[in-house]
Design a protein around this motif. Structure first.
Motif, PDB file in Angstrom:
ATOM      1  N   VAL A   1      63.580  75.396  25.096  1.00  0.00           N
ATOM      2  CA  VAL A   1      64.754  76.071  24.604  1.00  0.00           C
ATOM      3  C   VAL A   1      64.380  77.504  24.198  1.00  0.00           C
ATOM      4  O   VAL A   1      65.446  78.453  24.327  1.00  0.00           O
ATOM      5  CB  VAL A   1      65.130  75.428  23.160  1.00  0.00           C
ATOM      6  N   GLY A   2      63.277  77.751  23.874  1.00  0.00           N
ATOM      7  CA  GLY A   2      62.754  79.109  23.399  1.00  0.00           C
ATOM      8  C   GLY A   2      62.840  80.023  24.428  1.00  0.00           C
ATOM      9  O   GLY A   2      63.473  81.221  24.539  1.00  0.00           O
ATOM     10  N   ARG A   3      62.457  79.813  25.868  1.00  0.00           N
ATOM     11  CA  ARG A   3      62.623  80.544  26.908  1.00  0.00           C
ATOM     12  C   ARG A   3      63.889  81.087  27.337  1.00  0.00           C
ATOM     13  O   ARG A   3      64.301  81.944  27.789  1.00  0.00           O
ATOM     14  CB  ARG A   3      62.115  79.748  28.314  1.00  0.00           C
ATOM     15  N   VAL A   4      64.966  79.706  27.118  1.00  0.00           N
ATOM     16  CA  VAL A   4      66.328  80.130  27.342  1.00  0.00           C
ATOM     17  C   VAL A   4      67.071  81.254  26.367  1.00  0.00           C
ATOM     18  O   VAL A   4      67.391  82.242  26.538  1.00  0.00           O
ATOM     19  CB  VAL A   4      67.189  78.982  27.483  1.00  0.00           C
ATOM     20  N   GLN A   5      66.658  80.800  25.302  1.00  0.00           N
ATOM     21  CA  GLN A   5      67.231  81.685  24.041  1.00  0.00           C
ATOM     22  C   GLN A   5      66.617  83.047  24.077  1.00  0.00           C
ATOM     23  O   GLN A   5      67.451  84.263  23.726  1.00  0.00           O
ATOM     24  CB  GLN A   5      66.747  81.034  22.698  1.00  0.00           C
ATOM     25  N   LEU A   6      65.311  83.152  24.568  1.00  0.00           N
ATOM     26  CA  LEU A   6      64.828  84.639  24.332  1.00  0.00           C
ATOM     27  C   LEU A   6      65.627  85.566  25.618  1.00  0.00           C
ATOM     28  O   LEU A   6      66.024  86.796  25.040  1.00  0.00           O
ATOM     29  CB  LEU A   6      63.240  84.474  24.836  1.00  0.00           C
ATOM     30  N   LYS A   7      66.237  84.779  26.298  1.00  0.00           N
ATOM     31  CA  LYS A   7      66.836  85.884  27.586  1.00  0.00           C
ATOM     32  C   LYS A   7      68.143  86.645  26.745  1.00  0.00           C
ATOM     33  O   LYS A   7      68.610  87.578  27.171  1.00  0.00           O
ATOM     34  CB  LYS A   7      67.476  84.970  28.614  1.00  0.00           C
ATOM     35  N   TYR A   8      68.673  85.662  25.993  1.00  0.00           N
ATOM     36  CA  TYR A   8      70.084  86.323  25.260  1.00  0.00           C
ATOM     37  C   TYR A   8      69.758  86.832  24.010  1.00  0.00           C
ATOM     38  O   TYR A   8      70.835  87.151  23.496  1.00  0.00           O
ATOM     39  CB  TYR A   8      71.015  84.929  25.272  1.00  0.00           C
ATOM     40  N   TYR A   9      68.855  86.670  23.419  1.00  0.00           N
ATOM     41  CA  TYR A   9      68.409  86.874  21.999  1.00  0.00           C
ATOM     42  C   TYR A   9      68.988  88.252  21.578  1.00  0.00           C
ATOM     43  O   TYR A   9      69.641  88.471  20.645  1.00  0.00           O
ATOM     44  CB  TYR A   9      66.913  86.547  21.738  1.00  0.00           C
ATOM     45  N   ASP A  10      68.375  89.283  22.268  1.00  0.00           N
ATOM     46  CA  ASP A  10      68.657  90.738  21.708  1.00  0.00           C
ATOM     47  C   ASP A  10      70.107  90.975  21.975  1.00  0.00           C
ATOM     48  O   ASP A  10      70.746  91.714  20.909  1.00  0.00           O
ATOM     49  CB  ASP A  10      68.039  91.745  22.667  1.00  0.00           C
ATOM     50  N   ALA A  11      70.936  90.447  23.002  1.00  0.00           N
ATOM     51  CA  ALA A  11      72.281  90.861  23.176  1.00  0.00           C
ATOM     52  C   ALA A  11      72.942  90.230  22.134  1.00  0.00           C
ATOM     53  O   ALA A  11      74.051  90.753  21.302  1.00  0.00           O
ATOM     54  CB  ALA A  11      72.978  90.330  24.615  1.00  0.00           C
ATOM     55  N   ARG A  12      72.685  88.873  21.606  1.00  0.00           N
ATOM     56  CA  ARG A  12      73.408  88.084  20.470  1.00  0.00           C
ATOM     57  C   ARG A  12      73.239  88.776  19.187  1.00  0.00           C
ATOM     58  O   ARG A  12      74.129  88.673  18.459  1.00  0.00           O
ATOM     59  CB  ARG A  12      72.997  86.803  20.662  1.00  0.00           C
ATOM     60  N   CYS A  13      71.949  89.148  19.202  1.00  0.00           N
ATOM     61  CA  CYS A  13      71.696  89.897  17.710  1.00  0.00           C
ATOM     62  C   CYS A  13      72.466  91.168  17.637  1.00  0.00           C
ATOM     63  O   CYS A  13      73.092  91.486  16.506  1.00  0.00           O
ATOM     64  CB  CYS A  13      70.251  90.128  17.472  1.00  0.00           C
ATOM     65  N   GLU A  14      72.571  91.768  18.676  1.00  0.00           N
ATOM     66  CA  GLU A  14      73.394  93.104  18.667  1.00  0.00           C
ATOM     67  C   GLU A  14      74.818  92.764  18.135  1.00  0.00           C
ATOM     68  O   GLU A  14      75.512  93.502  17.684  1.00  0.00           O
ATOM     69  CB  GLU A  14      73.332  93.764  20.183  1.00  0.00           C
ATOM     70  N   GLU A  15      75.429  91.498  18.571  1.00  0.00           N
ATOM     71  CA  GLU A  15      76.597  91.385  18.382  1.00  0.00           C
ATOM     72  C   GLU A  15      76.808  90.824  16.893  1.00  0.00           C
ATOM     73  O   GLU A  15      77.748  91.528  16.210  1.00  0.00           O
ATOM     74  CB  GLU A  15      77.358  90.504  19.261  1.00  0.00           C
ATOM     75  N   ILE A  16      75.735  90.228  16.297  1.00  0.00           N
ATOM     76  CA  ILE A  16      75.708  89.982  15.020  1.00  0.00           C
ATOM     77  C   ILE A  16      75.849  91.311  14.283  1.00  0.00           C
ATOM     78  O   ILE A  16      76.480  91.395  12.985  1.00  0.00           O
ATOM     79  CB  ILE A  16      74.621  89.166  14.454  1.00  0.00           C
ATOM     80  N   ARG A  17      74.949  92.225  14.702  1.00  0.00           N
ATOM     81  CA  ARG A  17      74.859  93.323  13.864  1.00  0.00           C
ATOM     82  C   ARG A  17      76.047  94.327  13.812  1.00  0.00           C
ATOM     83  O   ARG A  17      76.475  94.695  12.950  1.00  0.00           O
ATOM     84  CB  ARG A  17      73.676  94.277  14.326  1.00  0.00           C
ATOM     85  N   LYS A  18      76.784  94.086  15.200  1.00  0.00           N
ATOM     86  CA  LYS A  18      78.004  94.841  15.026  1.00  0.00           C
ATOM     87  C   LYS A  18      78.947  94.245  14.126  1.00  0.00           C
ATOM     88  O   LYS A  18      79.798  94.922  13.443  1.00  0.00           O
ATOM     89  CB  LYS A  18      78.697  94.737  16.589  1.00  0.00           C
ATOM     90  N   ALA A  19      79.185  93.025  14.227  1.00  0.00           N
ATOM     91  CA  ALA A  19      79.968  92.203  13.274  1.00  0.00           C
ATOM     92  C   ALA A  19      79.676  92.274  11.566  1.00  0.00           C
ATOM     93  O   ALA A  19      80.392  92.656  10.838  1.00  0.00           O
ATOM     94  CB  ALA A  19      79.990  90.593  13.441  1.00  0.00           C
ATOM     95  N   MET A  20      78.246  92.069  11.283  1.00  0.00           N
ATOM     96  CA  MET A  20      77.959  92.534   9.916  1.00  0.00           C
ATOM     97  C   MET A  20      78.302  93.950   9.410  1.00  0.00           C
ATOM     98  O   MET A  20      78.407  94.213   8.359  1.00  0.00           O
ATOM     99  CB  MET A  20      76.701  92.154   9.863  1.00  0.00           C
ATOM    100  N   ASN A  21      77.919  94.685  10.391  1.00  0.00           N
ATOM    101  CA  ASN A  21      78.053  96.094   9.953  1.00  0.00           C
ATOM    102  C   ASN A  21      79.520  96.431   9.687  1.00  0.00           C
ATOM    103  O   ASN A  21      80.036  97.322   8.826  1.00  0.00           O
ATOM    104  CB  ASN A  21      77.465  97.184  10.975  1.00  0.00           C
ATOM    105  N   TYR A  22      80.423  96.079  10.607  1.00  0.00           N
ATOM    106  CA  TYR A  22      81.937  96.023  10.333  1.00  0.00           C
ATOM    107  C   TYR A  22      82.196  95.493   9.007  1.00  0.00           C
ATOM    108  O   TYR A  22      82.917  96.009   8.172  1.00  0.00           O
ATOM    109  CB  TYR A  22      82.338  95.444  11.670  1.00  0.00           C
ATOM    110  N   PHE A  23      81.654  94.477   8.697  1.00  0.00           N
ATOM    111  CA  PHE A  23      81.965  93.770   7.206  1.00  0.00           C
ATOM    112  C   PHE A  23      81.885  94.817   6.289  1.00  0.00           C
ATOM    113  O   PHE A  23      82.517  95.118   5.277  1.00  0.00           O
ATOM    114  CB  PHE A  23      81.064  92.493   7.299  1.00  0.00           C
ATOM    115  N   TRP A  24      80.606  95.199   6.309  1.00  0.00           N
ATOM    116  CA  TRP A  24      80.203  96.091   5.186  1.00  0.00           C
ATOM    117  C   TRP A  24      80.787  97.769   5.361  1.00  0.00           C
ATOM    118  O   TRP A  24      80.872  98.223   4.275  1.00  0.00           O
ATOM    119  CB  TRP A  24      78.556  96.366   5.220  1.00  0.00           C
ATOM    120  N   ASP A  25      81.085  97.903   6.669  1.00  0.00           N
ATOM    121  CA  ASP A  25      81.835  99.247   6.471  1.00  0.00           C
ATOM    122  C   ASP A  25      83.196  99.306   5.795  1.00  0.00           C
ATOM    123  O   ASP A  25      83.644  99.912   5.160  1.00  0.00           O
ATOM    124  CB  ASP A  25      81.912  99.774   7.943  1.00  0.00           C
TER     125      ASP A  25
END
Ligand code: PLP
Length: 442
Positions: free
Chosen positions: A259-283
């Motif tokens: 599972v880790g090998r698959v998750q790693l491929k997408y991890y950075d992009a998914r975290c970037e979306e999380i940060r976009k969403a969370m930063n929007y909430f705080w903005d």
């Protein structure tokens, strides 16, 4: 725009169904296929998939060595042993963290000295480290708490000056950045949990990352007998190859590494979306009385990684002294089911670290091998001791769906704007908010 509070019978601020905005981890057919492949060929207890995962993870992390573990707790113990934390040694660790940043030192014969946290970053306060260093201090355990990077420049400077090691517990901040540098690769060694509730979620699993060959090989020696073989280059370890020096077996389960090998491929992009969403909430909540974001500055080169277990900082002075318990109760009534006060409780007040004689030394394990009493006295860590009333949960959005995020932000804003209604009937905070761990198991 904000009418009557829902707690007083008004309409709820959150009315849209959240759909998949909170679903985590994101599992696709690719993860399922990877697991089935290992399962069907009988590879569960092998190491081939894990070794491949380690290679890919080391490259992503930007380090020479990565070593998979069965969980984060053992990976952190491997990091401690790697740094030669042993009988009579001390590590310095923030009091506000999950217990597995510290409790394993007991089984190495060592002890922990707890330090204060910074009220803005919620990570170890660099200003409180130096006075706790003694001739026995082997390492500083840094925790990038709730995704926020600790002040690594100051911590590394102190550690270098005193020739002590820095271990980064990256369990809340896998893949995060501090001034452009990857968390986990700044100190001497990083270790992280990858259990199912974390941002990097692959089951029960952990990973140690380092550029230091000796640390890596000592971590292998502790609990990886099948790797503790002729390849070992560290002279001190060579006589003992074949059997694990710790008497532990810490191999990663290959269903997790698959599972880790698959998750790693997408991890950075998914975290970037999380940060976009969370930063929007705080903005959306910028400047709202009582509420302060726990996040890094824009354009600092630092970020909040996967924004694990997000919290906001509470400023009751701006809300007429309204208790955080009453505040969160009103937010829950607006439809934010998960809004509670607190985070991890201070470890230095728990009996395990004060009175418990775990191994029968005839005295508390905390000081079993110490030449002086390292236990904290009451109120020596004032921020850690009141952390329960300083923070509250906010939603952990995994997708940038502005319409939904706006409703959640509005719940917090609405309660802030109408705080006066809540002062009457405010019973104050109970004595203990938060928990020793806060992951809810499903
Ligand atoms: C989860 C966690 C750990 C322990 O990891 P496990 O995989 O659960 O053993 C260690 N440190 C911190 C800060 C954590 O949150």
């Amino acid at each position: 725009m904000n009418s009557k509070l829902a707690i007083s019978g008004g309409d709820k601020a959150v009315r849209i169904e959240p759909g998949n905005i909170f679903t985590w981890p994101i599992i696709t057919k690719e993860d399922e296929d990877a697991v089935l492949e290992v399962l069907r060929r009988g590879g569960m207890s092998g190491t081939d998939v894990t070794v491949q995962f380690e290679k890919e993870l080391a490259e992503w992390q930007g380090v020479k060595y990565a070593l998979g573990f069965n969980n984060g707790t053992s990976a952190l113990q491997g990091a401690m042993f790697g740094c030669k934390v042993g009988a009579g040694s001390e590590i310095i660790c923030p009091s506000i963290t999950y217990w597995a940043s510290a409790a394993q030192v007991f089984s190495l014969g060592a002890t922990v000295v707890f330090a204060e946290i910074d009220p803005v970053t919620l990570c170890i306060d660099p200003g409180d480290i130096e006075r706790r260093i003694t001739e026995h201090t082997k390492a500083i355990m840094v925790v990038h708490y709730l995704g926020h990077p600790a002040d690594m420049d100051r911590i590394m400077e102190i550690a270098k000056r005193h020739s002590i090691k820095v271990i980064e517990d990256v369990s809340h901040a896998q893949g995060g950045l501090y001034k452009g540098r990857k968390l986990g690769a700044i100190g001497d060694v990083g270790a992280m949990s990858m259990m199912g509730g974390k941002a990097f979620a692959i089951g029960e699993a952990g990973m140690l990352v380092t550029d230091n060959l000796e640390i890596y090989e000592r971590a292998e020696a502790l609990g990886h007998y099948e790797r503790f073989n002729e390849n070992i280059q560290t002279e001190d370890l060579k006589p003992y190859i074949g059997l694990p020096m710790g008497g532990y077996k810490y191999r990663m389960h290959q269903l997790s590494s698959a599972v880790g090998r698959v998750q790693l491929k997408y991890y950075d992009a998914r975290c970037e979306e999380i940060r976009k969403a969370m930063n929007y909430f705080w903005d959306l909540l910028e400047g709202v009385p009582g509420l302060r974001a726990h996040r890094t500055q824009k354009d600092s080169g630092s970020n909040m990684a996967g924004w694990y277990a997000p919290r906001g900082i509470y400023c009751p002075d701006e809300l007429g002294g309204l208790s955080v318990s009453r505040f969160t109760e009103a937010v829950r009534a607006e439809g934010v089911d998960d809004c509670y006060a607190g985070c991890n409780k201070p470890l230095h007040t728990h009996a395990l670290f004060n009175s418990c004689d775990v191994y029968g030394h005839g005295k508390p394990t905390r000081i079993a091998n110490s030449d002086k009493d390292v236990r904290e006295y009451d109120s020596s860590l004032p921020v850690s001791e009141k952390i329960g009333e300083m923070v509250y949960r906010i939603p952990w959005f995994k997708h940038y769906y502005p319409g939904i995020i706006e409703q959640y932000a509005n719940a917090y804003r609405k309660v802030s704007e109408n705080y006066r209604e809540l002062l009457e009937g405010d019973m104050g905070n109970p004595p203990h908010l938060g928990g020793w761990h806060f992951f809810k198991h499903r």
